[in-house]
Design an enzyme around this catalytic site. Sequence first.
Site, PDB file in Angstrom:
ATOM      1  N   THR A 194      -8.081   7.068  -1.716  1.00 54.11           N
ATOM      2  CA  THR A 194      -9.480   6.908  -1.915  1.00 54.11           C
ATOM      3  C   THR A 194     -10.313   7.547  -1.775  1.00 54.11           C
ATOM      4  OG1 THR A 194      -9.410   5.332  -0.095  1.00 54.11           O
ATOM      5  CG2 THR A 194      -9.017   3.870  -0.995  1.00 54.11           C
ATOM      6  N   LYS A 242     -14.315   8.896  -3.545  1.00 51.51           N
ATOM      7  CA  LYS A 242     -15.869   8.793  -3.224  1.00 51.51           C
ATOM      8  C   LYS A 242     -16.129   9.842  -3.297  1.00 51.51           C
ATOM      9  CE  LYS A 242     -13.827   6.047   1.123  1.00 51.51           C
ATOM     10  NZ  LYS A 242     -13.504   6.644   2.039  1.00 51.51           N
ATOM     11  N   HIS A 269       0.669  -1.309   0.374  1.00 54.00           N
ATOM     12  CA  HIS A 269      -0.629   0.083  -0.354  1.00 54.00           C
ATOM     13  C   HIS A 269       0.351   0.851   0.037  1.00 54.00           C
ATOM     14  CE1 HIS A 269      -3.820  -1.447   0.545  1.00 54.00           C
ATOM     15  NE2 HIS A 269      -3.319  -2.752   1.355  1.00 54.00           N
ATOM     16  N   LYS A 289      -8.350  14.192   3.881  1.00 55.07           N
ATOM     17  CA  LYS A 289      -6.794  13.417   3.884  1.00 55.07           C
ATOM     18  C   LYS A 289      -6.354  13.350   5.149  1.00 55.07           C
ATOM     19  CE  LYS A 289      -6.647  14.095   0.005  1.00 55.07           C
ATOM     20  NZ  LYS A 289      -6.303  13.159  -1.092  1.00 55.07           N
ATOM     21  N   ARG A 290      -4.856  12.432   5.492  1.00 54.01           N
ATOM     22  CA  ARG A 290      -4.338  12.633   6.616  1.00 54.01           C
ATOM     23  C   ARG A 290      -3.525  13.421   6.215  1.00 54.01           C
ATOM     24  NH1 ARG A 290      -3.754   8.647  11.418  1.00 54.01           N
ATOM     25  NH2 ARG A 290      -1.711   9.892  11.528  1.00 54.01           N
ATOM     26  N   LYS A 309       1.109  14.784   0.403  1.00 53.83           N
ATOM     27  CA  LYS A 309      -0.137  14.765   0.226  1.00 53.83           C
ATOM     28  C   LYS A 309      -0.083  16.096  -0.307  1.00 53.83           C
ATOM     29  CE  LYS A 309      -1.950  11.049   3.088  1.00 53.83           C
ATOM     30  NZ  LYS A 309      -3.307  10.013   1.838  1.00 53.83           N
TER      31      LYS A 309
HETATM   32  C1  OAK Z   1      -0.566   2.928   5.904  1.00 54.18           C
HETATM   33  C2  OAK Z   1       0.758   1.908   6.527  1.00 54.18           C
HETATM   34  C3  OAK Z   1       1.644   1.493   6.351  1.00 54.18           C
HETATM   35  C4  OAK Z   1       1.727   1.395   4.873  1.00 54.18           C
HETATM   36  C5  OAK Z   1       0.492   2.240   3.604  1.00 54.18           C
HETATM   37  C6  OAK Z   1      -0.687   2.647   4.532  1.00 54.18           C
HETATM   38  C7  OAK Z   1      -2.315   3.388   4.004  1.00 54.18           C
HETATM   39  O1  OAK Z   1      -2.577   3.165   5.094  1.00 54.18           O
HETATM   40  N1  OAK Z   1      -1.324   3.187   3.017  1.00 54.18           N
HETATM   41  C8  OAK Z   1      -2.511   3.907   1.812  1.00 54.18           C
HETATM   42  O2  OAK Z   1      -3.690   3.196   0.844  1.00 54.18           O
HETATM   43  C9  OAK Z   1      -4.415   3.219   0.881  1.00 54.18           C
HETATM   44  C10 OAK Z   1      -5.396   1.918   0.282  1.00 54.18           C
HETATM   45  O3  OAK Z   1      -4.569   1.174  -0.744  1.00 54.18           O
HETATM   46  C11 OAK Z   1      -4.074   3.964  -0.269  1.00 54.18           C
HETATM   47  O4  OAK Z   1      -5.140   4.712  -1.105  1.00 54.18           O
HETATM   48  C12 OAK Z   1      -3.170   5.455  -0.143  1.00 54.18           C
HETATM   49  O5  OAK Z   1      -2.684   6.039  -1.246  1.00 54.18           O
HETATM   50  C13 OAK Z   1      -2.071   4.604   0.336  1.00 54.18           C
HETATM   51  O6  OAK Z   1      -1.999   6.022   1.634  1.00 54.18           O
END
Ligand code: OAK
Length: 837
Positions: free
Chosen positions: A673, A677, A374, A565-566, A571
């Site tokens: 995501t 939305k 991710h 978002k965070r 970002k």
């Molecule tokens: C959080 C902790 C460690 C690694 C990844 C994440 C994370 O939240 N990544 C996010 O995952 C979402 C779902 O796949 C993506 O849409 C975001 O772009 C990504 O930052």
Amino acid sequence: QDKGLDKKEVQNVLVEDARTGLDVETLKKAILNNLFYVQGKYPEIATRNDYYMALAYTVRDRLLQRWVASVKQYLEGKHRIVSYLSAEYLLGPHLGNNLVNLGIYKEAEQALHEMGLNLDWLIEKEIEPGLGNGGLGRLAACYMDSLATLEVPAIGYGIRYQFGIFEQDIRDGWQVEDTDNWLRRGNPWEIARREISYDIKLGGYVQHYMDRDGKFRTIWTPDLIVKGVAYDTPIVGYKVNTTNTLRLWKSEAPNSFDFQSFNSGDYSNAVNQKIICENISKVLYPNDETRSGKVLRLQQQYFFVSCSLQDMIGIHLRQGERIEDFQTTFAVQLNDTHPAVAIAEMMRLLVDEYDLEWVDAWRVTTRTFAYTNHTLLPEALEKWDMELFASVLPRHLEIIQEINRRFLDEVTVRVYGDQEKISSLSIIGEGPRRYIKMANLACAGSFAINGVAALHTELLKQTVLKDWYALSPEKFSNKTNGVTPRRWMVLSNPKLTELISSKIGENWIKHLDELKNLEKFADDPEFLQQWMDVKLEMKTQLAQRIVNRTNIKVDPESIFDIQVKRIHEYKRQHLNILHVITLYNRIKQNPEAEIVPRTFVFAGKAAPGYKQAKLIIKLINSVGEIVNKDPDVKGRLKVVFYPNYNVTNAQKIYPAADLSEQISTAGKEASGTGNMKLSLNGALTIGTLDGANVEIRECVGEENFFLFGLTAEEVENTKSDGYNPFHFYENNPNLKLALDQISNGYFSHLDDTIFKDLINSLLYDDQFMVLADYQSYVDCQDQVAEAFKDKVKWARMSILNVARMGKFSSDRSIREYCDEIWKVKSVPVTLNGTSSK
Ligand code: OAK
């Protein structure tokens, strides 16, 4: 045939009993019944929470009926079950969603109305379970919804944190964190399964010996044993009977625990040990996309993974199956590397506990697991210091070393001894201190590896997982993320849902592609007007919430320009605020300048230890303070920081958006995501070619997407050519002015120290290319403003945009995972002879 028996009547008796009936009258009775027998109250003295609980239990009764039927049906046949392992589930409030999925939202509303109560008022009473940080945890929740809706047998496994993601308050413009005591009023949506529990070993040492039969044996003597207890939450699909289980583990002290110290009078030690055990599931780590390297975090990961695998093995064996065939019962998905220690734990269980030979155990393991990545951010790639790892999981370290030894043996020949490749593929990293690379463990032990958007998967193959791709290209695939239209449209935007359904029926809720049927109404003047009316109404409602929460008055007719978002430098919320300052300066330099009125809404949490992110929040609030009250602005610009962004608040914000800010540095956002939305709720996107933005733009058409900025490739080239942010500062007067104002205290009561770190990082480092993209962003925003002046044209674009977003349903994502990775089929669940509402 059976003339004496009216089957329909018998069915009705079964379906419509007081505990399960779905009609208004039965619901009314059931609510009062639960108020009396569960809450122990009568209407005159019942509180709002009592009514919330009574309604929640009424809904739960109906879920349980479907849940029991689902479990029964799964156990009766032989079906492969999806097991989703995730350290986070950002579920959001249950009540409204369950009413939507059961298809009884209107009925419940009516029942309450007839009792003199209001459904919204009760829905707002729910404290959401915030058991996740952001994207990854929310995705897990959307996927659970889609699995159930597609009638796929699935279990989600995770941790029942006692405290979820912290609550954010804003004081004097700064983020202040408060603990999230989400269980304080009880949780009607879970059932504690005290009988389902496992002992989990931690720490200690390992001994090897040869038994009488000449077999090597391993004994792991831990220095701590904790007990994991299952807490189950039913997840019902949309208008189907299928109700899957989300099983979250709570850590406790084992029953046998410390009789010794207790009996010998060492009471405080006994209590201490109990606290140590309970600590493991106490709190969610609030770091989004950063690794923490803390012992407790590793303990959490191992704790939930071991409970889950023991649970799955139990289920498998109780079906009368052989341990060697485990992978025929379960397909286990690793939601990033947080649960990747599962690969070592599976080997330990198979070899040490079930006596399998190593190669046989490895065959089972590598046919069981699949891994989703991710993030490409290097700071998120999990690495564990080897000594720390050994102190928590001594046996697993041995196992990982053995996996690595055998793996590198094989690889050495394949890469013809290329040392660089060998060390990049090694699960163990060398250096001043040795460490374990969890992504490599996940890749080695999985049969499938995927990214979460087309661009992200390509970048994975070219960069962080390049050598893995060269080694096993057949393992790689892309699975673009999706979101559930049930929560993110039907529940959160009922007005838009009704308008859409009035034109194209309700099928789109389960088959989001059907939104394309809206295209033919994009020029229908009446429909355009209705579309604009719904949006204005949602903006007016949000304006009311904003004034209640922040005291800032905003104009619903202005552009609602939204970035939620965070908070993270990649970002680029600070790029957005530079644009705000630029518009403000235009007004100051020419108060008569034509400015299309805008409301900038920001929301999001910063990791408590992430200084720069917290500074960005302070900057947004500081700019807001000046801009919002400057009389020259005449209310044309408003800056709002909406506190405590969570699922509940997101549901109120998305429907009101005109413009969706998806402005990450290209190549950094894996998918996103929120972009989906917002777009599904009719917002147009301003964005870079990053993550799923690329695919969104392809779908909605470039004429309906505001594109700006460097591409991922240009970002990399600019960097390797020697990027000099200072050059952009010196050569762009508007940019220079904005940055100078921030540094010299224009927005901070002349305090010229607060934002120094932020400015220095932008001027002299600017990893995320904010200055390089500034002008392109501002120009693009000017096009947005121009386009918004023609309200009808904007509405037309918005309609076409929604009509073409069908791809981004999590149903589509889950169908792809089912067909291409998990190889699982749906198993419709019947209830009294029918398979759906
Ligand atoms: C959080 C902790 C460690 C690694 C990844 C994440 C994370 O939240 N990544 C996010 O995952 C979402 C779902 O796949 C993506 O849409 C975001 O772009 C990504 O930052």
